[in-house]
Motif scaffolding. Structure first.
Motif: not given
Length: 435
Positions: A271-275, A249-250, A292, A267, A246, A254
């Motif tokens: 990857i969209d970590i919050p999701k 990501y912030e 995803e 991916n 997290e 990537k």
């Protein structure tokens, strides 16, 4: 490595005890300890002192099960060293817990505290059980009986437990209460990692992951890589792995792969970590079936080409069998002992910078120290202040180890052991031995 001798000709650097499996956590720790001892030219007595635990306690923990039957569990607490101050270390609940593992983890805590300039010695504890098979009532009775058996070991000025594998703030609350009832006063400083309402510290839950990120950013800087231009793979999506993913990501990184016990997910576009965090929360903490990303194994995740690999799961994940397949530029060890000693040379030959566990995941014990200080003072800090002080101490520790690395022309892991062991040894020399 040569087998160093003393003046009498008796070898000692290869004689810490019985020969163990070469990839056991204890032997990995000792192999690195021996290397640092050679660099520091420790004499035989100092070597024996620093490689031997001060105290090993094994207890039987009988509890009354919900069924009405009595069941006996095995409990451990190892104090490796208390030269720098009270001993500090987590308690884990696992069916795999054994004395050898606890010894290794306690020693790592000694060097970890020395490296980040925390005035604690190293300890570790555990109970051999599967907490998933125990009811809440059984878990509470197990914790309280284990604590009662350790009353002469634990203490805010002696030995301070904390959460570890399969233990949490509720377990710490039961330990604190049991100790306090026997001490006839409320003693919040006897454990750390407690609920905020019982004297816990803001920032504690994310401290280990935040510390991993701080030293990862420092390592990226040394490699000339910008955070928003790097790829990251994280093995393990528990507290440490998920927080690390997290926060990276912030930072704009990537994150191309994440995993938990069910498997890995990749991916290449990130990857969209919050999701992913939201998905795991909705699925009882599991990433299983995450839609995803492409499903991969945990073993395949370790081999992904990336700038940063963060093993934040279990010990011995990178070993001599797979070290040559690692394709990261930096490894930041979120877990304890994820790389075996016999893999170190392979990674070094590939030019991979390894930020060792005894630095990378020291954020937890650093904020545990902050919690202990706040409990002793009866005055509590804001989360912003906790995070600011944590980041400063972790960055200072990284910079100090990098200077040691350059001074001796060794790896960052070797520098960590040299620095930590030398600090404890010099403190012992100043204090002397009580006879």
């Amino acid at each position: 490595m040569p087998n160093k001798k003393n003046n009498s000709g008796a070898g000692y650097y290869k004689e810490p005890g019985p020969k163990l499996d070469e990839e056991s956590p204890f032997e990995s720790m000792m192999e690195r300890f021996r290397f640092a001892a050679e660099i520091l030219d420790l004499d035989e007595g100092m070597f024996q002192y620093l490689s031997s635990p001060v105290k090993q306690v094994t207890v039987s923990v009988p509890i009354l099960m919900d069924s009405g039957n009595i069941r006996v569990f095995q409990g451990y607490r190892v104090i490796h060293n208390n030269i720098l101050g009270p001993s500090k270390g987590g308690i884990r609940y696992s069916p795999d817990v054994n004395l050898e593992e606890v010894n290794a983890l306690a020693a790592w805590m000694t060097w970890k505290c020395a490296i980040v300039n925390v005035p604690f010695g190293g300890a570790k504890g555990g109970v051999r059980c599967d907490p998933n098979e125990l009811s809440d009532g059984e878990l509470e009775r197990l914790t309280r009986r284990y604590t009662a058996n350790m009353l002469e070991v634990f203490g805010p000025d002696r030995d301070i437990p904390a959460p570890d594998m399969n233990t949490d703030e509720q377990i710490m609350a039961w330990i604190m209460d049991t100790y306090s009832m026997n001490a006839h006063k409320t003693e919040t400083a006897v454990v750390t990692g407690k609920p905020i309402i019982l004297g816990g510290s803001y920032g504690r839950k994310k401290a280990t992951g935040r510390g991993v990120v701080t030293v990862t950013l420092a390592a990226l800087n040394k490699k000339g890589i910008l955070p928003n231009n790097c790829t990251v793979a994280v093995q393990g999506f528990g507290n440490v792995g998920s927080v690390t993913a997290e926060l990276m990501y912030e930072q704009g990184a990537k994150v191309v792969a994440i995993s938990d016990i069910a498997g890995g997910y990749y991916n290449e576009n990130g990857i969209d970590i919050p999701k992913a965090l939201e998905y795991a929360e909705e699925n009882d903490g599991s990433l299983e079936g995450y839609p995803e990303a492409e499903e991969i194994t945990n073993e395949e995740l370790l081999q992904i080409e990336c700038d940063v690999l963060i093993p934040a799961a279990k010990e011995d994940q990178i070993n001599r069998e797979n070290a040559s397949d690692i394709n990261a530029r930096i490894i930041a060890e979120g877990a304890n002992g994820p790389v075996t000693a016999n893999a170190d040379g392979i990674l070094e030959s590939k030019g991979i910078m390894v930020v060792p566990d005894i630095l990378a995941n020291a954020g937890g014990v650093t904020v545990s120290y902050f919690e202990w200080v706040q409990d002793r003072q009866g005055y509590f800090w804001t989360e912003e202040r906790v995070n600011r002080r944590l980041n400063r101490m972790m960055r200072d520790a990284f910079d100090q180890l990098f200077k040691t690395k350059e001074k001796y022309d060794i790896t960052l892991r070797q520098a960590a052991y040299v620095f930590g062991i030398n600090k404890v040894a010099m403190t012992l020399k100043r204090r002397g031995l009580y006879a």
